[in-house]
Design a protein around this motif. Sequence first.
Motif, PDB file in Angstrom:
ATOM      1  N   GLU A 191      38.267 -18.967  -8.245  1.00 21.55           N
ATOM      2  CA  GLU A 191      38.054 -17.636  -8.483  1.00 21.55           C
ATOM      3  C   GLU A 191      36.143 -17.648  -8.398  1.00 21.55           C
ATOM      4  O   GLU A 191      35.505 -17.121  -7.936  1.00 21.55           O
ATOM      5  CB  GLU A 191      38.202 -16.334  -9.494  1.00 21.55           C
ATOM      6  CG  GLU A 191      37.490 -14.921  -9.679  1.00 21.55           C
ATOM      7  CD  GLU A 191      37.769 -14.393 -10.676  1.00 21.55           C
ATOM      8  OE1 GLU A 191      38.600 -14.355 -10.909  1.00 21.55           O
ATOM      9  OE2 GLU A 191      36.869 -13.615 -11.252  1.00 21.55           O
ATOM     10  N   THR A 192      36.189 -18.857  -9.890  1.00 21.90           N
ATOM     11  CA  THR A 192      35.184 -19.100 -10.122  1.00 21.90           C
ATOM     12  C   THR A 192      34.777 -20.015  -8.538  1.00 21.90           C
ATOM     13  O   THR A 192      33.373 -20.118  -8.997  1.00 21.90           O
ATOM     14  CB  THR A 192      34.927 -19.541 -11.287  1.00 21.90           C
ATOM     15  OG1 THR A 192      35.826 -19.576 -12.373  1.00 21.90           O
ATOM     16  CG2 THR A 192      34.232 -20.720 -12.014  1.00 21.90           C
ATOM     17  N   HIS A 193      35.431 -20.952  -8.771  1.00 24.17           N
ATOM     18  CA  HIS A 193      34.804 -21.833  -6.888  1.00 24.17           C
ATOM     19  C   HIS A 193      34.583 -20.607  -6.629  1.00 24.17           C
ATOM     20  O   HIS A 193      33.269 -21.677  -5.547  1.00 24.17           O
ATOM     21  CB  HIS A 193      36.108 -22.035  -6.362  1.00 24.17           C
ATOM     22  CG  HIS A 193      35.611 -23.067  -5.635  1.00 24.17           C
ATOM     23  ND1 HIS A 193      36.367 -23.078  -4.066  1.00 24.17           N
ATOM     24  CD2 HIS A 193      34.598 -23.972  -5.285  1.00 24.17           C
ATOM     25  CE1 HIS A 193      36.111 -23.792  -3.105  1.00 24.17           C
ATOM     26  NE2 HIS A 193      34.731 -24.224  -4.063  1.00 24.17           N
ATOM     27  N   HIS A 194      34.913 -19.940  -6.113  1.00 22.59           N
ATOM     28  CA  HIS A 194      34.376 -18.461  -4.170  1.00 22.59           C
ATOM     29  C   HIS A 194      32.623 -17.965  -5.228  1.00 22.59           C
ATOM     30  O   HIS A 194      32.420 -17.767  -4.168  1.00 22.59           O
ATOM     31  CB  HIS A 194      35.503 -17.716  -4.613  1.00 22.59           C
ATOM     32  CG  HIS A 194      34.816 -16.210  -3.768  1.00 22.59           C
ATOM     33  ND1 HIS A 194      34.582 -15.375  -3.838  1.00 22.59           N
ATOM     34  CD2 HIS A 194      35.134 -16.364  -1.998  1.00 22.59           C
ATOM     35  CE1 HIS A 194      34.228 -14.519  -3.006  1.00 22.59           C
ATOM     36  NE2 HIS A 194      34.452 -15.105  -1.396  1.00 22.59           N
ATOM     37  N   ASP A 195      32.691 -17.345  -6.466  1.00 23.43           N
ATOM     38  CA  ASP A 195      31.535 -16.747  -7.310  1.00 23.43           C
ATOM     39  C   ASP A 195      30.489 -18.167  -7.129  1.00 23.43           C
ATOM     40  O   ASP A 195      29.337 -17.448  -6.274  1.00 23.43           O
ATOM     41  CB  ASP A 195      31.848 -16.360  -7.909  1.00 23.43           C
ATOM     42  CG  ASP A 195      33.213 -14.611  -8.262  1.00 23.43           C
ATOM     43  OD1 ASP A 195      33.275 -14.350  -6.840  1.00 23.43           O
ATOM     44  OD2 ASP A 195      33.862 -15.152  -9.493  1.00 23.43           O
ATOM     45  N   LEU A 196      30.431 -18.707  -7.584  1.00 21.39           N
ATOM     46  CA  LEU A 196      29.421 -19.920  -7.545  1.00 21.39           C
ATOM     47  C   LEU A 196      29.110 -20.186  -5.844  1.00 21.39           C
ATOM     48  O   LEU A 196      28.182 -21.135  -5.566  1.00 21.39           O
ATOM     49  CB  LEU A 196      29.855 -21.234  -8.284  1.00 21.39           C
ATOM     50  CG  LEU A 196      29.190 -20.971  -9.584  1.00 21.39           C
ATOM     51  CD1 LEU A 196      30.082 -22.358 -10.550  1.00 21.39           C
ATOM     52  CD2 LEU A 196      28.204 -20.602 -10.370  1.00 21.39           C
ATOM     53  N   SER A 197      30.325 -20.693  -5.052  1.00 19.25           N
ATOM     54  CA  SER A 197      29.988 -21.139  -4.174  1.00 19.25           C
ATOM     55  C   SER A 197      28.818 -19.876  -3.569  1.00 19.25           C
ATOM     56  O   SER A 197      28.370 -20.210  -3.153  1.00 19.25           O
ATOM     57  CB  SER A 197      31.258 -21.623  -2.956  1.00 19.25           C
ATOM     58  OG  SER A 197      32.328 -22.170  -3.824  1.00 19.25           O
ATOM     59  N   ALA A 198      29.481 -19.170  -3.572  1.00 21.19           N
ATOM     60  CA  ALA A 198      28.262 -17.955  -2.689  1.00 21.19           C
ATOM     61  C   ALA A 198      27.173 -17.817  -2.901  1.00 21.19           C
ATOM     62  O   ALA A 198      26.246 -17.899  -2.405  1.00 21.19           O
ATOM     63  CB  ALA A 198      29.118 -16.114  -3.057  1.00 21.19           C
ATOM     64  N   LEU A 199      26.977 -18.331  -4.357  1.00 18.02           N
ATOM     65  CA  LEU A 199      25.058 -17.846  -5.311  1.00 18.02           C
ATOM     66  C   LEU A 199      25.094 -19.174  -4.596  1.00 18.02           C
ATOM     67  O   LEU A 199      23.438 -19.777  -4.215  1.00 18.02           O
ATOM     68  CB  LEU A 199      25.545 -18.333  -6.383  1.00 18.02           C
ATOM     69  CG  LEU A 199      25.979 -16.757  -7.236  1.00 18.02           C
ATOM     70  CD1 LEU A 199      26.383 -16.811  -8.923  1.00 18.02           C
ATOM     71  CD2 LEU A 199      25.012 -15.495  -7.114  1.00 18.02           C
ATOM     72  N   VAL A 200      25.416 -20.712  -4.152  1.00 17.34           N
ATOM     73  CA  VAL A 200      24.826 -21.880  -4.055  1.00 17.34           C
ATOM     74  C   VAL A 200      24.276 -21.499  -2.357  1.00 17.34           C
ATOM     75  O   VAL A 200      23.125 -22.660  -2.374  1.00 17.34           O
ATOM     76  CB  VAL A 200      25.534 -22.769  -4.806  1.00 17.34           C
ATOM     77  CG1 VAL A 200      25.546 -24.450  -3.431  1.00 17.34           C
ATOM     78  CG2 VAL A 200      25.936 -23.122  -5.964  1.00 17.34           C
ATOM     79  N   THR A 201      25.055 -21.367  -2.247  1.00 22.31           N
ATOM     80  CA  THR A 201      25.222 -20.665  -0.265  1.00 22.31           C
ATOM     81  C   THR A 201      23.688 -19.741  -0.201  1.00 22.31           C
ATOM     82  O   THR A 201      24.191 -19.456   0.872  1.00 22.31           O
ATOM     83  CB  THR A 201      26.117 -20.861   0.127  1.00 22.31           C
ATOM     84  OG1 THR A 201      26.852 -19.653   0.113  1.00 22.31           O
ATOM     85  CG2 THR A 201      26.844 -22.248   0.510  1.00 22.31           C
ATOM     86  N   GLY A 202      23.715 -19.623  -1.296  1.00 20.81           N
ATOM     87  CA  GLY A 202      22.052 -19.004  -1.171  1.00 20.81           C
ATOM     88  C   GLY A 202      22.668 -16.844  -1.603  1.00 20.81           C
ATOM     89  O   GLY A 202      21.069 -15.900  -1.165  1.00 20.81           O
ATOM     90  N   LYS A 203      23.499 -16.609  -1.525  1.00 18.62           N
ATOM     91  CA  LYS A 203      23.999 -15.360  -1.859  1.00 18.62           C
ATOM     92  C   LYS A 203      23.253 -15.152  -3.409  1.00 18.62           C
ATOM     93  O   LYS A 203      23.213 -15.930  -4.314  1.00 18.62           O
ATOM     94  CB  LYS A 203      25.158 -14.636  -2.254  1.00 18.62           C
ATOM     95  CG  LYS A 203      25.574 -13.664  -2.094  1.00 18.62           C
ATOM     96  CD  LYS A 203      27.206 -13.174  -2.099  1.00 18.62           C
ATOM     97  CE  LYS A 203      27.511 -12.519  -1.300  1.00 18.62           C
ATOM     98  NZ  LYS A 203      29.085 -12.111  -1.567  1.00 18.62           N
ATOM     99  N   SER A 204      22.123 -14.299  -3.495  1.00 20.85           N
ATOM    100  CA  SER A 204      21.315 -13.244  -4.649  1.00 20.85           C
ATOM    101  C   SER A 204      22.732 -13.063  -5.780  1.00 20.85           C
ATOM    102  O   SER A 204      23.589 -12.050  -4.857  1.00 20.85           O
ATOM    103  CB  SER A 204      20.633 -12.860  -4.441  1.00 20.85           C
ATOM    104  OG  SER A 204      21.372 -11.133  -4.126  1.00 20.85           O
ATOM    105  N   LEU A 205      22.334 -12.697  -6.664  1.00 24.33           N
ATOM    106  CA  LEU A 205      23.242 -12.200  -7.766  1.00 24.33           C
ATOM    107  C   LEU A 205      23.330 -10.414  -7.465  1.00 24.33           C
ATOM    108  O   LEU A 205      24.214 -10.397  -7.750  1.00 24.33           O
ATOM    109  CB  LEU A 205      22.650 -11.612  -9.378  1.00 24.33           C
ATOM    110  CG  LEU A 205      22.740 -13.820  -9.916  1.00 24.33           C
ATOM    111  CD1 LEU A 205      22.088 -14.421 -10.996  1.00 24.33           C
ATOM    112  CD2 LEU A 205      24.078 -13.839 -10.275  1.00 24.33           C
ATOM    113  N   GLN A 206      22.323 -10.263  -6.860  1.00 23.73           N
ATOM    114  CA  GLN A 206      22.175  -8.779  -6.580  1.00 23.73           C
ATOM    115  C   GLN A 206      23.661  -8.153  -5.189  1.00 23.73           C
ATOM    116  O   GLN A 206      24.322  -7.709  -5.166  1.00 23.73           O
ATOM    117  CB  GLN A 206      20.937  -8.606  -6.085  1.00 23.73           C
ATOM    118  CG  GLN A 206      20.785  -7.147  -4.931  1.00 23.73           C
ATOM    119  CD  GLN A 206      20.730  -6.027  -6.395  1.00 23.73           C
ATOM    120  OE1 GLN A 206      19.879  -6.123  -7.753  1.00 23.73           O
ATOM    121  NE2 GLN A 206      21.799  -4.769  -6.801  1.00 23.73           N
ATOM    122  N   GLU A 207      23.404  -9.435  -5.213  1.00 24.33           N
ATOM    123  CA  GLU A 207      24.402  -9.079  -3.377  1.00 24.33           C
ATOM    124  C   GLU A 207      25.478  -9.582  -3.979  1.00 24.33           C
ATOM    125  O   GLU A 207      26.653  -8.710  -3.149  1.00 24.33           O
ATOM    126  CB  GLU A 207      24.047 -10.414  -2.514  1.00 24.33           C
ATOM    127  CG  GLU A 207      22.842  -9.944  -1.241  1.00 24.33           C
ATOM    128  CD  GLU A 207      22.299 -11.180  -1.063  1.00 24.33           C
ATOM    129  OE1 GLU A 207      22.389 -10.387   0.233  1.00 24.33           O
ATOM    130  OE2 GLU A 207      22.204 -12.450  -1.206  1.00 24.33           O
TER     131      GLU A 207
END
Lengths: 254, 273
Positions: A203-219
């Motif tokens: 889960e954490t891997h998924h969450d952080l990966s999304a942010l690293v690949t450009g997703k904003s915290l809002q998204e």
Amino acid sequence: MLKDMQRAWKKHLCEGDDTDLAPYLENDSLNSKERLSVYQNAYWVRLVNTLIHDFPLLALEMGNNTFKEMAAAYLKTHEPSGFSLHHLGEHLPRYLSAQLKENHPLVEMAHLERMIHLIRLADNQPILSMSHIKERLAQGEPLLLKIHASVRFFSGQYNTLERWQAFSEQCLRPKLETLSERKHHVLWRGNNHQVNAWLVNDETHHDLSALVTGKSLQEWCDSSSETLSLDAAINRLVNKVFLWAEKGLLVDER
Amino acid sequence: MIPVNQIGLGLRPAYYADLIHEKPAIDWLEIVSDDFLSVGGMGPLILERLRLDYPMVMHGVGLSLGSADPLCWDYLHALKRLQDQVQPEWVSDHICWTGVDGWSSHDLLPMPRTEKTLAYLASRIHVVQAFLNRPLVLENITAYVDYAGNTLSEWEFMSCLAKKTGCSFLLDVNNLYVNARNRDETLEQALKNCPWEYVAQYHVAGHEETDSGLLLDTHRSSLSESVSALMATCWQHKPAPILLERDDHLPPLSELEQEMQSLKARLKEEDHA
């Protein structure tokens, strides 16, 4: 004419063929084979040593001579370009996986060492501290949170990370082991410039990966609220942000 | 400006900790610009720290002024960014080329010395100097081969380049010695036509000899007596700051400090003599 002469040098250095270069050189003892070989040796030694420097444990694992042979073959297919030697090993993990197998332990080691190299070179952004967050929140000032530029993810099926840590910290070389299941780690550079590792769940891997690949915290929050209530999504976000900030993974871009 | 009687040291990673924590009495530091062009990592932080204690100059190996390729603007922008950060006393590189068609040898390769290459180099030096907003200091390289088509001597070439562009000359005394020996020239010949008026800095370093008698510019040993003596002679011709280079087989920093002190004492003695 200048370009032709320089291409002839390239042919000599890369392929060891001096037939095109010879007509440009003075025809006396000054230009003996020995003298030309000084350049060729220097070329290969410099490049191969750079790769040994960037992939120290891989070189040890493969053995010096085998690594040098592989490096030379790699450099023939991936000639050095650009002004920085930092890019020299960019394609080496992929090259190695084509020579061996994608899941070979040496390929995993190559991926990890390339990642470590990039982590060390990442932008110097001040890591957000918990006291900074509290100060901002107390003053009612907004934060523009981003993941630190050095953050990378490493997924391994062997004890590669543990072996790299033991080698880089204590010059030890634990035995290679296959893990019962693939493990995900977040790797990043701390304030002391050490490379930190944090074993994370899917889960954490998924969450952080999304942010690293450009997703904003809002998204990220919006997508979480598709399955959770907005309050629950916000709570989840706040908890995670505090945890990530405690780890030292965040920066404030304001 | 760095005083002409000061001897500096080439900054290498092995010495970062000693320089930061012990602040040894070294007159000035020369950084290899190319080691610090990346905006991230420890490099910028180390420079920021060392700049507080030591005057710095920037010495590059990647300008590739003589390449048939267009000038690399990514490199130039990175160099300018570094220049803004370091505020060096001067910026130097080499009279050479390093790559073609996008390929890089990461080595300093010799230029043919003709009127045509002189004009070509001068035009590119003008562009770089205008971009960096300062004159360059350019170094003579070790050349193990010479070109059949050379029409100018090394010194004529350098002198014309300085006149045409306003650049100065970084005279590498070890390269001068190695080239003279490898070409069977006498040092008198080598010194005779040197354009001393353009010399702004010296480099000294160690070299090694192969079994066949070829000298190699390896930078991995201490200065030979011959190079020290030649350095003193050059300094009599034109006093200028000297930089000790060491790139391999790095000894403890104290050993290099001793080497710099010995050289300084020698220059002083010869000056009095």
